[in-house]
Design a protein around this motif. Sequence first.
Motif, PDB file in Angstrom:
ATOM      1  N   ILE A 205       0.860  -1.181   0.000  1.00 14.44           N
ATOM      2  CA  ILE A 205       0.000   0.000   0.000  1.00 14.44           C
ATOM      3  C   ILE A 205       0.892   1.225   0.000  1.00 14.44           C
ATOM      4  CG2 ILE A 205      -1.820   1.253   1.212  1.00 14.44           C
ATOM      5  CD1 ILE A 205      -2.544  -1.460   2.555  1.00 14.44           C
ATOM      6  N   ASP A 206       0.781   2.030  -1.061  1.00 11.06           N
ATOM      7  CA  ASP A 206       1.620   3.214  -1.221  1.00 11.06           C
ATOM      8  C   ASP A 206       3.099   2.889  -1.050  1.00 11.06           C
ATOM      9  OD1 ASP A 206      -0.610   4.746  -1.681  1.00 11.06           O
ATOM     10  OD2 ASP A 206      -0.821   5.374   0.399  1.00 11.06           O
ATOM     11  N   GLY A 207       3.509   1.729  -1.574  1.00  7.02           N
ATOM     12  CA  GLY A 207       4.918   1.390  -1.603  1.00  7.02           C
ATOM     13  C   GLY A 207       5.455   0.666  -0.392  1.00  7.02           C
ATOM     14  N   SER A 208       4.651   0.470   0.646  1.00  7.01           N
ATOM     15  CA  SER A 208       5.096  -0.239   1.842  1.00  7.01           C
ATOM     16  C   SER A 208       4.306  -1.530   2.009  1.00  7.01           C
ATOM     17  CB  SER A 208       4.915   0.635   3.093  1.00  7.01           C
ATOM     18  OG  SER A 208       5.722   1.780   3.029  1.00  7.01           O
ATOM     19  N   TRP A 209       4.978  -2.539   2.591  1.00  8.91           N
ATOM     20  CA  TRP A 209       4.332  -3.830   2.811  1.00  8.91           C
ATOM     21  C   TRP A 209       3.624  -3.857   4.164  1.00  8.91           C
ATOM     22  CZ3 TRP A 209       3.823  -7.902  -0.482  1.00  8.91           C
ATOM     23  CH2 TRP A 209       4.616  -7.897  -1.632  1.00  8.91           C
ATOM     24  N   TYR A 210       2.406  -4.412   4.176  1.00 14.43           N
ATOM     25  CA  TYR A 210       1.614  -4.617   5.392  1.00 14.43           C
ATOM     26  C   TYR A 210       1.118  -6.061   5.389  1.00 14.43           C
ATOM     27  CZ  TYR A 210       1.397   0.506   5.519  1.00 14.43           C
ATOM     28  OH  TYR A 210       1.721   1.831   5.551  1.00 14.43           O
ATOM     29  N   SER A 234       5.181  -0.235  14.397  1.00 12.78           N
ATOM     30  CA  SER A 234       3.930   0.183  15.042  1.00 12.78           C
ATOM     31  C   SER A 234       2.949   0.787  14.043  1.00 12.78           C
ATOM     32  CB  SER A 234       4.219   1.191  16.152  1.00 12.78           C
ATOM     33  OG  SER A 234       4.905   2.318  15.642  1.00 12.78           O
ATOM     34  N   THR A 235       3.461   1.271  12.899  1.00 15.93           N
ATOM     35  CA  THR A 235       2.587   1.792  11.838  1.00 15.93           C
ATOM     36  C   THR A 235       2.099   0.685  10.916  1.00 15.93           C
ATOM     37  OG1 THR A 235       4.525   2.223  10.454  1.00 15.93           O
ATOM     38  CG2 THR A 235       3.726   4.040  11.842  1.00 15.93           C
ATOM     39  N   GLY A 236       2.570  -0.546  11.149  1.00 20.55           N
ATOM     40  CA  GLY A 236       2.177  -1.672  10.311  1.00 20.55           C
ATOM     41  C   GLY A 236       3.137  -1.978   9.186  1.00 20.55           C
ATOM     42  N   THR A 237       4.048  -1.051   8.870  1.00 18.53           N
ATOM     43  CA  THR A 237       4.971  -1.274   7.756  1.00 18.53           C
ATOM     44  C   THR A 237       5.989  -2.350   8.108  1.00 18.53           C
ATOM     45  OG1 THR A 237       6.408   0.514   8.521  1.00 18.53           O
ATOM     46  CG2 THR A 237       4.736   1.064   6.881  1.00 18.53           C
ATOM     47  N   MET A 238       6.317  -3.174   7.136  1.00 17.50           N
ATOM     48  CA  MET A 238       7.254  -4.274   7.331  1.00 17.50           C
ATOM     49  C   MET A 238       8.683  -3.761   7.390  1.00 17.50           C
ATOM     50  SD  MET A 238       7.843  -7.578   4.833  1.00 17.50           S
ATOM     51  CE  MET A 238       8.686  -6.609   3.569  1.00 17.50           C
ATOM     52  N   ALA A 239       9.463  -4.276   8.336  1.00 16.13           N
ATOM     53  CA  ALA A 239      10.890  -3.948   8.416  1.00 16.13           C
ATOM     54  C   ALA A 239      11.603  -4.543   7.212  1.00 16.13           C
ATOM     55  CB  ALA A 239      11.474  -4.488   9.709  1.00 16.13           C
ATOM     56  N   GLN A 240      12.388  -3.723   6.520  1.00 16.10           N
ATOM     57  CA  GLN A 240      13.111  -4.155   5.325  1.00 16.10           C
ATOM     58  C   GLN A 240      14.500  -3.561   5.342  1.00 16.10           C
ATOM     59  OE1 GLN A 240       9.894  -2.715   2.461  1.00 16.10           O
ATOM     60  NE2 GLN A 240      10.724  -4.466   1.354  1.00 16.10           N
ATOM     61  N   TYR A 254      18.387  -8.570  12.167  1.00 14.80           N
ATOM     62  CA  TYR A 254      18.441  -7.936  10.850  1.00 14.80           C
ATOM     63  C   TYR A 254      17.392  -8.541   9.927  1.00 14.80           C
ATOM     64  CZ  TYR A 254      20.025  -5.989   6.486  1.00 14.80           C
ATOM     65  OH  TYR A 254      20.064  -5.311   5.297  1.00 14.80           O
ATOM     66  N   PHE A 255      16.653  -7.661   9.247  1.00 10.75           N
ATOM     67  CA  PHE A 255      15.594  -8.095   8.336  1.00 10.75           C
ATOM     68  C   PHE A 255      15.995  -7.762   6.906  1.00 10.75           C
ATOM     69  CE2 PHE A 255      13.790  -7.781  12.470  1.00 10.75           C
ATOM     70  CZ  PHE A 255      12.949  -8.883  12.542  1.00 10.75           C
ATOM     71  N   ASN A 256      15.979  -8.806   6.064  1.00 14.90           N
ATOM     72  CA  ASN A 256      16.399  -8.679   4.678  1.00 14.90           C
ATOM     73  C   ASN A 256      15.444  -7.793   3.883  1.00 14.90           C
ATOM     74  OD1 ASN A 256      18.524 -10.497   5.146  1.00 14.90           O
ATOM     75  ND2 ASN A 256      17.189 -12.240   4.741  1.00 14.90           N
ATOM     76  N   TYR A 257      15.827  -7.545   2.649  1.00 10.78           N
ATOM     77  CA  TYR A 257      14.995  -6.711   1.783  1.00 10.78           C
ATOM     78  C   TYR A 257      13.616  -7.311   1.563  1.00 10.78           C
ATOM     79  CZ  TYR A 257      13.726  -3.701  -2.072  1.00 10.78           C
ATOM     80  OH  TYR A 257      13.081  -2.800  -2.866  1.00 10.78           O
ATOM     81  N   ASP A 258      13.507  -8.640   1.589  1.00  7.94           N
ATOM     82  CA  ASP A 258      12.195  -9.272   1.434  1.00  7.94           C
ATOM     83  C   ASP A 258      11.435  -9.343   2.756  1.00  7.94           C
ATOM     84  OD1 ASP A 258      13.567 -11.238   2.803  1.00  7.94           O
ATOM     85  OD2 ASP A 258      13.414 -12.758   1.230  1.00  7.94           O
ATOM     86  N   GLY A 259      12.003  -8.772   3.817  1.00  4.40           N
ATOM     87  CA  GLY A 259      11.335  -8.716   5.113  1.00  4.40           C
ATOM     88  C   GLY A 259      11.623  -9.880   6.026  1.00  4.40           C
ATOM     89  N   LYS A 260      12.224 -10.945   5.504  1.00  5.79           N
ATOM     90  CA  LYS A 260      12.496 -12.116   6.332  1.00  5.79           C
ATOM     91  C   LYS A 260      13.670 -11.850   7.264  1.00  5.79           C
ATOM     92  CE  LYS A 260      10.890 -15.340   2.760  1.00  5.79           C
ATOM     93  NZ  LYS A 260      11.285 -16.434   1.831  1.00  5.79           N
ATOM     94  N   MET A 261      13.568 -12.367   8.480  1.00  6.63           N
ATOM     95  CA  MET A 261      14.656 -12.220   9.438  1.00  6.63           C
ATOM     96  C   MET A 261      15.866 -13.026   8.984  1.00  6.63           C
ATOM     97  SD  MET A 261      14.740 -13.291  13.470  1.00  6.63           S
ATOM     98  CE  MET A 261      14.903 -15.051  13.057  1.00  6.63           C
ATOM     99  N   SER A 262      17.040 -12.398   9.023  1.00  8.55           N
ATOM    100  CA  SER A 262      18.274 -13.097   8.660  1.00  8.55           C
ATOM    101  C   SER A 262      18.660 -14.085   9.749  1.00  8.55           C
ATOM    102  CB  SER A 262      19.419 -12.098   8.464  1.00  8.55           C
ATOM    103  OG  SER A 262      19.271 -11.390   7.275  1.00  8.55           O
TER     104      SER A 262
END
Length: 331
Positions: A205-210, A234-240, A254-262
């Motif tokens: 949504i508007d460029g961010s993952w939820y 807290s805003t719902g956006t995924m850590a990337q 650390y969270f990768n570009y795809d959002g998965k935890m390293s």
Amino acid sequence: MRSIVPFLFLSVFIGSSFLVTGCSNNQSSSIENSFTAADNAGKTGFIRELRSSTDIGDVYSGSGIDLQNGFDVDSIQKKMTELALANSGVDSEDKLEKHLIVTPTNMDVQLSLNPSIEAIFLEGGIYTNVSQIAVWTSENTEIADVVQGVISPKKAGETNISVSYMDINKSVHVTVVEKTNWEEKDGTWYYSDANGRKTTGWKVIDGSWYYLSNNGSMLTGWQKIKDDYYYLHSTGTMAQGEWVQDKDNGKWYYFNYDGKMSKHKWIKDGTNAYYVHSDGSMATNEWVPKGEDEWYYLLLDGKMARDRSIDIMGVSYQFDKEGKCLNPDGN
């Protein structure tokens, strides 16, 4: 604390203004602690994920490529291939694996915005942002046009944005909407698509993952989805492409570009290297082996000790410029 090799998004993001309208509830970030570009102004710029990552204008600065007046695409591609060959250890270009990654994969675009999509070229393990030199097209320019990955919405509707680089083609489905449809109910946020239906699962949504639960509610915090861990702010956006400190145990992840935890990997930048364990936590004040005979030491801030001597439990250890301990037996 940053991610790996410097990965500067140059004019790829110029003019981009992703917003989350209707979802800005001004919540405090006290429940989390993460490194962002704003938090770390003046420090090493961070990239998104892997140990071998580059950007036009970063690796190639000083190499004769004119970045101010246009791109010498042939020279850029030659440099990219040289770097990929050195990284992968193969002896010819036809032996290099090549992929094109486009992100976000699908998106809703608010009509008044000019958001960006990224084209990331993977060659021989080297990730390079090629958004500025790839070929972009829109299936329906009356809905939205695209130049160097920057989308210009024209009116509400749907279209497909395609990108081509090195004979590899990818496309992204784009829905242009008049406004993003966030709704708060009893302190919980929900999102409806362009047709008014509540959304579930992953959503750009508007460029961010939820991530929206089965009942449509926006999730936050740690989430295990399928077999991987993610962190939603807290805003719902995924850590990337960022470090996040767990508020309960104080450890960094650390969270990768795809959002998965390293997990169980080295994370490098141009001057620093970090290591995360199989549980994802950053190694601090401890030895980490690399291969059979190499030992490295991670300091209190997680950085690998390099080009220095350190007293550890009364024993002096020497480390070379790459961080390898020269006397692991203490002699």
